[in-house]
Motif scaffolding. Structure first.
Motif, PDB file in Angstrom:
ATOM      1  N   GLY A 171       0.800  -1.227   0.000  1.00 58.16           N
ATOM      2  CA  GLY A 171       0.000   0.000   0.000  1.00 58.16           C
ATOM      3  C   GLY A 171       0.823   1.263   0.000  1.00 58.16           C
ATOM      4  O   GLY A 171       0.355   2.318   0.442  1.00 58.16           O
ATOM      5  N   GLU A 208      -1.663   5.339  -0.921  1.00 57.01           N
ATOM      6  CA  GLU A 208      -2.291   4.025  -1.021  1.00 57.01           C
ATOM      7  C   GLU A 208      -3.028   3.877  -2.343  1.00 57.01           C
ATOM      8  O   GLU A 208      -3.039   2.799  -2.952  1.00 57.01           O
ATOM      9  N   ARG A 251      -2.310   1.013  -5.145  1.00 57.67           N
ATOM     10  CA  ARG A 251      -3.365   0.095  -5.580  1.00 57.67           C
ATOM     11  C   ARG A 251      -3.525   0.132  -7.102  1.00 57.67           C
ATOM     12  O   ARG A 251      -3.706  -0.907  -7.749  1.00 57.67           O
ATOM     13  N   ARG A 252      -3.431   1.328  -7.681  1.00 57.33           N
ATOM     14  CA  ARG A 252      -3.534   1.442  -9.136  1.00 57.33           C
ATOM     15  C   ARG A 252      -2.378   0.723  -9.836  1.00 57.33           C
ATOM     16  O   ARG A 252      -2.571   0.033 -10.845  1.00 57.33           O
ATOM     17  N   GLN A 262      -2.877  -3.006  -9.880  1.00 50.27           N
ATOM     18  CA  GLN A 262      -3.797  -3.447 -10.928  1.00 50.27           C
ATOM     19  C   GLN A 262      -3.129  -3.443 -12.295  1.00 50.27           C
ATOM     20  O   GLN A 262      -3.382  -4.329 -13.132  1.00 50.27           O
ATOM     21  N   ASP A 265      -4.639  -8.763  -4.866  1.00 49.43           N
ATOM     22  CA  ASP A 265      -5.577  -7.888  -4.158  1.00 49.43           C
ATOM     23  C   ASP A 265      -5.413  -7.949  -2.640  1.00 49.43           C
ATOM     24  O   ASP A 265      -6.057  -7.174  -1.921  1.00 49.43           O
TER      25      ASP A 265
END
Length: 559
Positions: A409, A442, A446-447, A450, A503
Motif C-alpha cells: 500500500g 495508497e 493500488r492502481r 492493478q 488484491d
C-alpha cells in the motif's frame, strides 16, 4: 676447606637471595603451562529454529616431536597416516622437527576417532578438546550464511557479520606440569571459564530457501547463464523469507569454491534493472497527476532523445495505449512519454524515496548501494533511459523492496534478515521492529498493483508467471548487461518480480538471471522461476487464494 666452604656459601646466598626471583620465574616458565579453553560458537537457525549452522565437539590431534620415541617414529607415522588420512610425507616431516614441542597436525577430528588414536598409547601424540562448525544443509543458504576459518572466527556472510554475537569469549587456564608433561598434583592452577556464543535466529524459512535454491539452479543451468538470484520477501513485515544464489557453495567444503562464487550476489551484485524499474516512473507520474491508469497515449515504436533514437522491443505502428497498457506491454517509448511530463528532480526524488542509491538497511554483509546519478548530471538521452531502467544500477534486494512497497500500500518496510538473538540465559530476544516509510499514496499503490496484474494477464509480457487460482501482479525486465571484462554492454540481465495475491499481497518474489545464453527476455527466462518459487511458498505458508476475480482493464483503444 674454609675457603671452599665460603665459595659454596657465597653461591647459596646468590641463588637463594639475590637471584631467587629470576630463577623462580625461569622455572615457572617451563613448569606452568597456559592453555586456551575455546568457547562454543552459537548456532544459526531459521525462523522455525531449525539449525543451519551448528557447533559440535571435536578434537585437535597434535605432536610433540621431541617426546616421540625415535624407535617408534615409523609406527607413529603409519598410524596417523591411516587414521587421519594424511600424506605420509607430511607426518614424517613433522616428526623430524625434534626442536618443537607442539605441532597441530589435524583439527576437527571426531571425538571417537581421537579416542581411538590415543588408545595406541604412543608418547608425543596428544589430543585437545576443541569444536568444529557444521552446516547440516550443505549448500543450503551457503552464500548467505558464510563460513568460519580454522581459528573459529567468521570469514564471510552472516558468520562474519555476527561474529561477535556467535563467537562468545574463550576461557583460559594454567597448570603446573612435570618434565614428562604430567600434571603435578597439589600444585596451583587458575581457570577462567569460557563464555559460549549466543544463537542467531534468521527470518529465513528453511523449506522455501531450499525451493528457491533448486529453482534458480535449474534455470541457470537450463539457460547456460552466468549466475542467478532469488529473493522472497514478506510484504507486511519486510522479512526475508528466502535469499538464494546460483552457483551456490557447499559450506562444508567452502575452500573448494571459486572466490567469485562465495559472495551473496543478491546484495553484492549490481545491475541495470530494465523494465522492472518502470513502476517507479509510473508512480512518479501518477503522484504528480500527469497520468492515470486510463490515460491514452499515442505510442510510436521509437522516440528521439537528444542524440539517441530509442525503440520498443518490437517494431509496431503507432498504437493508442492506455497507461496501463504501456506498463503491461512494457513499452519503453510510452514510459518515456509519461516521464517527459515530469521535472528531472521529481523523478530522481522518487527513485531515492524507493531506496535507490543507498543500502536497503538490511544489515547484510557485502551489500552495495547501487548507482543513481544526480539528476543535474543526467544527459539528454539519460533522462529517457533512466525512465525505463537503463543508466542506473541496483541490487536484487533493492528491486524486491520496491515491489514490497507497492504491495504494502505504498509503505516501505526495511528488509530484515535477523529475527532475534538469544541472551546469556538462552532466551530469544527479538530484533527491533524495522523502520517504515510511506513512499507513495495508497491509491497510487493500488492502481499500480492493478496495472501489474494486467502485465501477467493474457495481453501482458509476464504470462509465464501466472499461477492457477491466484491473482498475480508482476513485471518483466530485460536489460543490456554491462560487463567490465568486455568493456561495454555484453549479454543481458533477465528479471521478473511480482507479488501474490494481487488484491491482498502476502509475498514478493524476485528472480534475476545474469547473462543467459538460451533466451534473454525476462518473461521467458525469469518468470518461470518466479512461478515455481511463489507456488511453493504459497503452499508452504498456507496462503489461500482470495477467491476474487481481476477487474477488467483496457490496454488499448481504437483509433
Amino acid at each position: 676447606m674454609a675457603f671452599v666452604l665460603s665459595l659454596f656459601a657465597g653461591r647459596l646466598v646468590q641463588l637463594q637471595g639475590l637471584d631467587s626471583k629470576v630463577l623462580q620465574a625461569r622455572a615457572a616458565k617451563y613448569r606452568v603451562q597456559p592453555e586456551v579453553l575455546p568457547a562454543r560458537r552459537g548456532s544459526i537457525t531459521d525462523i522455525g529454529g531449525h539449525e543451519l549452522a551448528v557447533t559440535v565437539d571435536a578434537r585437535e590431534i597434535y605432536l610433540d616431536p621431541k617426546d616421540v620415541d625415535p624407535a617408534k617414529r615409523s609406527q607413529v607415522a603409519a598410524m596417523l597416516t591411516e587414521q587421519l588420512n594424511k600424506p605420509r610425507q607430511e607426518i614424517d616431516a613433522t616428526l623430524a622437527k625434534t626442536n618443537l614441542r607442539y605441532v597441530p597436525i589435524s583439527r576437527d577430528v571426531d571425538p571417537l576417532r581421537a579416542k581411538h588414536i590415543m588408545s595406541f598409547g604412543f608418547k608425543g601424540v596428544g589430543a585437545k578438546q576443541t569444536y568444529r562448525r557444521l552446516y547440516p544443509g550443505g549448500t543450503l543458504g551457503g552464500n548467505l550464511l558464510g563460513f568460519v576459518g580454522v581459528d573459529g572466527n567468521g570469514l564471510e556472510g552472516l558468520e562474519s557479520a555476527y561474529n561477535k554475537v556467535l563467537a562468545g569469549r574463550d576461557g583460559k587456564q594454567s597448570i603446573e606440569i612435570g618434565r614428562e608433561g604430567q600434571r603435578i598434583p597439589m600444585t596451583r592452577s587458575t581457570r577462567e571459564t569460557p563464555v559460549p556464543g549466543r544463537d542467531v535466529r534468521l527470518t529465513i524459512n528453511r523449506d522455501v530457501q531450499w525451493a528457491a535454491e533448486q529453482a534458480i539452479a535449474r534455470q541457470v543451468q537450463a539457460t547456460r547463464a552466468r549466475s542467478g538470484s532469488v529473493i522472497v520477501l514478506d510484504v507486511r513485515t519486510g522479512q526475508i523469507v528466502a535469499m538464494a544464489n546460483a552457483p551456490q557453495i557447499d559450506l562444508n567444503e567452502w575452500q573448494d569454491a571459486p572466490v567469485e562464487d562465495r559472495a551473496n550476489r543478491a546484495v553484492s551484485e549490481i545491475f541495470e534493472p530494465g523494465s522492472t524499474n518502470k513502476v517507479i516512473t509510473a508512480a512518479a507520474a501518477m503522484e504528480a497527476g500527469a497520468v492515470t491508469p486510463t490515460t491514452v497515449l499515442r505510442v510510436p515504436d521509437h522516440i528521439q532523445c537528444a542524440d539517441r533514437t530509442i525503440k520498443d522491443a518490437e517494431p509496431h505502428k503507432v498504437e493508442s495505449l492506455t497507461f496501463t497498457g504501456v506498463i503491461a506491454e512494457s513499452s519503453n517509448v510510452g514510459t518515456i512519454m509519461a516521464a517527459q511530463s515530469l521535472p528531472s528532480q521529481r523523478l530522481y526524488d522518487m527513485f531515492r524515496a524507493f531506496g535507490f542509491g543507498s543500502g536497503s538497511g538490511s544489515g547484510l554483509p557485502g551489500e552495495q548501494d547501487g548507482l543513481l546519478p544526480a539528476w543535474q548530471d543526467w544527459s539528454g538521452s539519460q533522462r529517457c533511459t533512466i525512465a525505463y531502467g537503463q543508466g542506473i544500477s541496483v541490487t536484487a534486494l533493492q528491486m524486491a523492496s520496491v515491489y514490497q512497497t507497492i504491495a504494502n500500500g505504498g509503505v516501505r518496510v526495511t528488509p530484515t534478515i535477523v529475527a532475534g538473538t538469544t541472551d546469556e540465559h538462552g532466551r530469544l530476544v527479538p530484533s527491533p521492529a524495522p523502520g517504515k516509510t510511506r513512499v507513495i499514496s495508497e491509491l497510487t499503490a493500488r492502481r499500480i498493483a492493478q496495472m501489474l496484474e494486467a502485465a501477467v494477464g493474457n495481453d501482458g509480457t509476464g504470462t509465464a508467471a501466472s499461477i492457477s487460482g491466484y491473482r498475480v501482479a508482476g513485471k518483466t525486465g530485460t536489460a543490456m548487461r554491462y560487463d567490465e571484462k568486455c568493456g561495454g554492454y555484453c549479454g543481458y540481465t533477465a528479471t521478473f518480480v511480482g507479488f501474490t495475491p494481487a488484491d491482498a499481497p502476502r509475498l514478493v518474489v524476485l528472480a534475476v538471471i545474469q547473462d543467459p545464453k538460451k533466451g534473454h527476455f525476462g518473461g521467458m527466462v525469469a518468470a518461470p522461476v518466479f512461478k515455481d518459487v511463489m507456488t511453493f511458498a504459497l503452499k508452504s505458508r498456507k496462503i489461500p487464494p482470495t477467491g476474487t476475480k481481476a477487474p477488467r482493464v483496457d490496454l488499448r483503444t481504437r483509433g
